[in-house]
Design a protein around this motif. Structure first.
Motif, PDB file in Angstrom:
ATOM      1  N   LYS A 440     -91.669   4.027  87.140  1.00  0.00           N
ATOM      2  CA  LYS A 440     -93.032   3.533  87.372  1.00  0.00           C
ATOM      3  C   LYS A 440     -93.163   2.069  87.011  1.00  0.00           C
ATOM      4  O   LYS A 440     -93.818   1.302  87.732  1.00  0.00           O
ATOM      5  CB  LYS A 440     -94.032   4.370  86.569  1.00  0.00           C
ATOM      6  N   GLN A 441     -92.550   1.658  85.903  1.00  0.00           N
ATOM      7  CA  GLN A 441     -92.673   0.264  85.488  1.00  0.00           C
ATOM      8  C   GLN A 441     -91.948  -0.671  86.448  1.00  0.00           C
ATOM      9  O   GLN A 441     -92.466  -1.741  86.781  1.00  0.00           O
ATOM     10  CB  GLN A 441     -92.113   0.093  84.069  1.00  0.00           C
ATOM     11  N   HIS A 442     -90.756  -0.259  86.885  1.00  0.00           N
ATOM     12  CA  HIS A 442     -89.939  -1.164  87.695  1.00  0.00           C
ATOM     13  C   HIS A 442     -90.301  -1.127  89.185  1.00  0.00           C
ATOM     14  O   HIS A 442     -90.438  -2.176  89.828  1.00  0.00           O
ATOM     15  CB  HIS A 442     -88.459  -0.825  87.520  1.00  0.00           C
ATOM     16  N   PHE A 443     -90.471   0.075  89.723  1.00  0.00           N
ATOM     17  CA  PHE A 443     -90.678   0.196  91.165  1.00  0.00           C
ATOM     18  C   PHE A 443     -92.155   0.240  91.560  1.00  0.00           C
ATOM     19  O   PHE A 443     -92.497  -0.153  92.675  1.00  0.00           O
ATOM     20  CB  PHE A 443     -89.963   1.452  91.692  1.00  0.00           C
ATOM     21  N   TYR A 444     -93.013   0.744  90.677  1.00  0.00           N
ATOM     22  CA  TYR A 444     -94.436   0.838  91.015  1.00  0.00           C
ATOM     23  C   TYR A 444     -95.189  -0.430  90.626  1.00  0.00           C
ATOM     24  O   TYR A 444     -95.905  -1.021  91.425  1.00  0.00           O
ATOM     25  CB  TYR A 444     -95.049   2.054  90.337  1.00  0.00           C
ATOM     26  N   TYR A 445     -95.001  -0.844  89.359  1.00  0.00           N
ATOM     27  CA  TYR A 445     -95.681  -2.056  88.896  1.00  0.00           C
ATOM     28  C   TYR A 445     -94.893  -3.328  89.202  1.00  0.00           C
ATOM     29  O   TYR A 445     -95.429  -4.430  89.070  1.00  0.00           O
ATOM     30  CB  TYR A 445     -95.943  -1.980  87.387  1.00  0.00           C
ATOM     31  N   GLY A 446     -93.610  -3.188  89.571  1.00  0.00           N
ATOM     32  CA  GLY A 446     -92.808  -4.344  89.934  1.00  0.00           C
ATOM     33  C   GLY A 446     -92.363  -5.198  88.757  1.00  0.00           C
ATOM     34  O   GLY A 446     -92.051  -6.379  88.937  1.00  0.00           O
ATOM     35  N   LYS A 447     -92.280  -4.607  87.558  1.00  0.00           N
ATOM     36  CA  LYS A 447     -91.824  -5.360  86.402  1.00  0.00           C
ATOM     37  C   LYS A 447     -90.305  -5.513  86.446  1.00  0.00           C
ATOM     38  O   LYS A 447     -89.606  -4.724  87.089  1.00  0.00           O
ATOM     39  CB  LYS A 447     -92.247  -4.660  85.102  1.00  0.00           C
ATOM     40  N   ASP A 448     -89.799  -6.538  85.741  1.00  0.00           N
ATOM     41  CA  ASP A 448     -88.346  -6.736  85.743  1.00  0.00           C
ATOM     42  C   ASP A 448     -87.673  -5.690  84.861  1.00  0.00           C
ATOM     43  O   ASP A 448     -88.325  -4.916  84.163  1.00  0.00           O
ATOM     44  CB  ASP A 448     -87.992  -8.153  85.278  1.00  0.00           C
ATOM     45  N   LEU A 449     -86.328  -5.674  84.922  1.00  0.00           N
ATOM     46  CA  LEU A 449     -85.576  -4.628  84.219  1.00  0.00           C
ATOM     47  C   LEU A 449     -85.804  -4.664  82.716  1.00  0.00           C
ATOM     48  O   LEU A 449     -85.892  -3.622  82.062  1.00  0.00           O
ATOM     49  CB  LEU A 449     -84.086  -4.785  84.536  1.00  0.00           C
ATOM     50  N   LYS A 450     -85.905  -5.862  82.154  1.00  0.00           N
ATOM     51  CA  LYS A 450     -86.075  -5.988  80.710  1.00  0.00           C
ATOM     52  C   LYS A 450     -87.381  -5.354  80.258  1.00  0.00           C
ATOM     53  O   LYS A 450     -87.436  -4.671  79.232  1.00  0.00           O
ATOM     54  CB  LYS A 450     -86.028  -7.462  80.300  1.00  0.00           C
ATOM     55  N   GLU A 451     -88.444  -5.579  81.014  1.00  0.00           N
ATOM     56  CA  GLU A 451     -89.741  -5.010  80.656  1.00  0.00           C
ATOM     57  C   GLU A 451     -89.826  -3.525  80.953  1.00  0.00           C
ATOM     58  O   GLU A 451     -90.677  -2.830  80.395  1.00  0.00           O
ATOM     59  CB  GLU A 451     -90.858  -5.731  81.416  1.00  0.00           C
ATOM     60  N   SER A 452     -88.931  -3.033  81.812  1.00  0.00           N
ATOM     61  CA  SER A 452     -88.984  -1.628  82.227  1.00  0.00           C
ATOM     62  C   SER A 452     -88.100  -0.720  81.387  1.00  0.00           C
ATOM     63  O   SER A 452     -88.129   0.497  81.577  1.00  0.00           O
ATOM     64  CB  SER A 452     -88.573  -1.502  83.700  1.00  0.00           C
ATOM     65  N   VAL A 453     -87.308  -1.298  80.493  1.00  0.00           N
ATOM     66  CA  VAL A 453     -86.434  -0.479  79.649  1.00  0.00           C
ATOM     67  C   VAL A 453     -87.294   0.466  78.800  1.00  0.00           C
ATOM     68  O   VAL A 453     -88.218   0.028  78.113  1.00  0.00           O
ATOM     69  CB  VAL A 453     -85.564  -1.369  78.740  1.00  0.00           C
ATOM     70  N   PRO A 454     -87.034   1.776  78.865  1.00  0.00           N
ATOM     71  CA  PRO A 454     -87.899   2.749  78.165  1.00  0.00           C
ATOM     72  C   PRO A 454     -87.640   2.821  76.660  1.00  0.00           C
ATOM     73  O   PRO A 454     -87.073   3.783  76.141  1.00  0.00           O
ATOM     74  CB  PRO A 454     -87.543   4.074  78.851  1.00  0.00           C
ATOM     75  N   ILE A 455     -88.067   1.781  75.955  1.00  0.00           N
ATOM     76  CA  ILE A 455     -87.961   1.751  74.499  1.00  0.00           C
ATOM     77  C   ILE A 455     -89.271   2.263  73.913  1.00  0.00           C
ATOM     78  O   ILE A 455     -90.346   1.806  74.291  1.00  0.00           O
ATOM     79  CB  ILE A 455     -87.672   0.331  73.989  1.00  0.00           C
TER      80      ILE A 455
END
Length: 547
Positions: A440-455
């Motif tokens: 959802k973070q990477h493909f839906y909201y279009g965030k980059d990989l760093k922001e999409s890492v599920p930490i």
């Protein structure tokens, strides 16, 4: 004084917002009136255009009839004239004047007049801070508020997926894990995990046996001796064991017990009570063959156990915790002859020896039948310190402490293998939710990989993990209660061996994590209020051109 000042500030901001909300409503109504007037003008323009076109057409036909009176039918002129005469004025929007609000330069009077005007014209002032903005402004402000105040942007779908992931994992636990069994009674995922550990131990034992034979081969002096050792190596690689049976040499398949036997032989340690307590000289309270792995701290498969194992091997002592909760260090002989050289070399050898001995015990001993007694869960031995409680475990153990309960669980089969089996459903919902979050973070909201890492330091992900852990534990505890039959003498004994402890630990951790996040967020909000909102309010109120 501070609270009174804050209340006055909030009241003043609310009154200002009400005035702006009324002004915004008046402007909106004026815009609607203007749009209505535009609509009426467009209707009239269309009417005039159509009428002019018809009249021009009528004049052209009339002119043609005068030029050619014999060829033209007067009925057409009459029909056209009837159309022009019957054209009706279109329906127009009714427009009324908007009553303006009285203006006062006295603040209290302006507030009173504003409230009276809002009441007279039914303007809702319940949420003035929202009503004062347009729809477009609200969208933009919402984005800024979410970013500034770090608000959660979770929706119903997020919560539904988190709860569903927990429910799926809960049913996996109930169906495929169930209750932890001892000896050969293990089923489902527990049996599969036991087999996986058996396979790992078998492969590691083969590796150690081949290494030991290779070392012998290097020391052999004759070619025949080297060839014989090579034949033995080839058999071990092929999984074949030569054994004597009824005076004959027979070959059979290499098993887990063969690996454990070799590990026990070449990875001996002084703290192994199974082999070093024959004379009874240790006198550790409550120690027996089926719990010595629990009471020997070096048998814990963790960094703590490794540290204790290194110290025990180098110092020639053994560290135990009795079932009375007391830690004892006993002088023992170093049965392993490999420790030699300087301190660094001894530590390295002790690490290898500790790991080899752990592998020899993690899937039971070479002489155990069935499942065997494995190693305790990391930290489980510390529960021997909890020498309190009155738990009705069973008819035979009607009043046990927490320490005694943990010991009984270990004896009944709750070891690292059982813990690993129970950990699988927890990993299922954690993996499902983290994959969903990344997608959802990477493909839906279009965030980059760093922001999409599920930490899980992210507040939103931590909240969803809490929802998953909660729904999982709800299914798990309900299943454990139903299966244990409330009120039966064996209720506690069956319940604690059925409930998923890794899931409860994860639920507790996620709860603590969310509480910590919310406390930190509250402090952040207070800081924003003190440093941003009040400063901006004071700036606005001190500007004479504003009011």
């Amino acid at each position: 004084m501070v609270k009174s000042h804050r209340k006055d500030s909030v009241d003043a901001m609310k009154n200002a917002a009400e005035i702006l909300a009324v002004d915004s409503e008046i402007i909106s109504r004026e815009r609607n009136k203007i749009e209505q007037a535009k609509y009426n003008l467009n209707q009239l323009n269309n009417l005039l255009d159509d009428s002019i076109d018809d009249e021009i057409d009528f004049l052209e036909q009339l002119e043609n009839s005068l030029k050619n009176p014999g060829d033209f039918k007067n009925s057409l002129l009459l029909e056209k004239l009837e159309i022009i005469g019957s054209r009706q004025i279109p329906n127009l929007e009714g427009i009324s004047l908007i009553d303006s609000m009285e203006i006062s330069y006295d603040w209290k009077e302006a507030v009173r007049l504003n409230q009276e005007y809002a009441k007279a014209y039914q303007i809702d002032l319940k949420h003035p801070f929202i009503a004062m903005f347009s729809s477009i402004e609200l969208v933009e402000i919402s984005k800024q508020v979410v970013e500034e105040f770090e608000l959660l942007e979770l929706d119903k779908l997020d919560y539904a997926f988190a709860a569903s992931a927990g429910l799926i994992a809960g049913f996996i636990d109930a169906i495929f894990v169930g209750s932890i069994k001892s000896r050969a009674d293990a089923t489902g995922l527990q049996k599969s995990v036991d087999k996986a550990f058996d396979k790992i131990v078998e492969l590691y034992g083969k590796h150690e046996r081949i290494a030991e034979l290779t070392n012998q081969q290097e020391k052999a002096k004759t070619d025949s001796s080297k060839q014989n050792i090579q034949n033995s190596i080839d058999k071990v690689k092929a999984g074949i064991v030569s054994a004597s049976k009824n005076g004959k040499i027979v070959e059979r398949e290499w098993t887990k017990h063969d690996s454990i036997k070799w590990l026990e032989k070449y990875k001996k340690v002084g703290y192994d009570a199974a082999t070093n307590l024959k004379d009874g000289s240790f006198h550790i309270p409550g120690m027996s063959p089926d719990n010595h792995h629990l009471l020997s701290l070096a048998h814990e498969p963790s960094l703590f156990g490794l540290l204790i194992g290194i110290v025990d091997q180098i110092t020639g002592k053994s560290t135990f915790i009795g079932n009375d909760g007391m830690i004892q260090r006993i002088v023992t002989d170093n049965v392993n002859k490999e420790l030699s050289g300087n301190m660094v070399t001894q530590i390295t050898q002790a690490c290898e020896n500790w790991f080899g001995h752990i592998m020899s015990d993690i899937a039971g001993s070479s002489g155990s039948k069935g499942r065997g007694s494995g190693l305790p869960v990391p930290g489980w031995a510390a529960l021997q310190k909890l020498q309190f409680g009155h738990i009705n475990y069973s008819e035979r153990h009607s009043d046990v402490t927490i320490a005694e309960l943990s010991e009984l669980m270990f004896k009944k089969g709750y070891d690292v293998r059982s813990f690993s089996a129970q950990l699988i459903p927890v990993l299922v919902y954690e993996t499902l939710l983290r994959c969903y979050w990344f997608y959802k973070q990477h493909f839906y909201y279009g965030k980059d990989l760093k922001e999409s890492v599920p930490i899980a330091n992210n507040r939103e992900l931590a909240r969803l993990l809490l929802i998953s852990a909660g729904s999982f534990s709800t299914v798990d505890v309900t299943h454990a209660i139903i299966k244990s039959v409330p009120g039966s003498p064996q209720f506690i004994a069956e319940f604690i061996m059925t409930v998923n402890l890794p899931g409860l630990v994860d639920l507790g951790f996620r709860s603590f994590q969310n509480i910590r996040n919310e406390v930190s967020h509250r402090k952040h909000m207070e800081n924003i209020y003190e440093n941003d909102i009040l400063i901006e309010y004071n700036r606005v109120m001190s500007d004479p051109s504003v009011l």
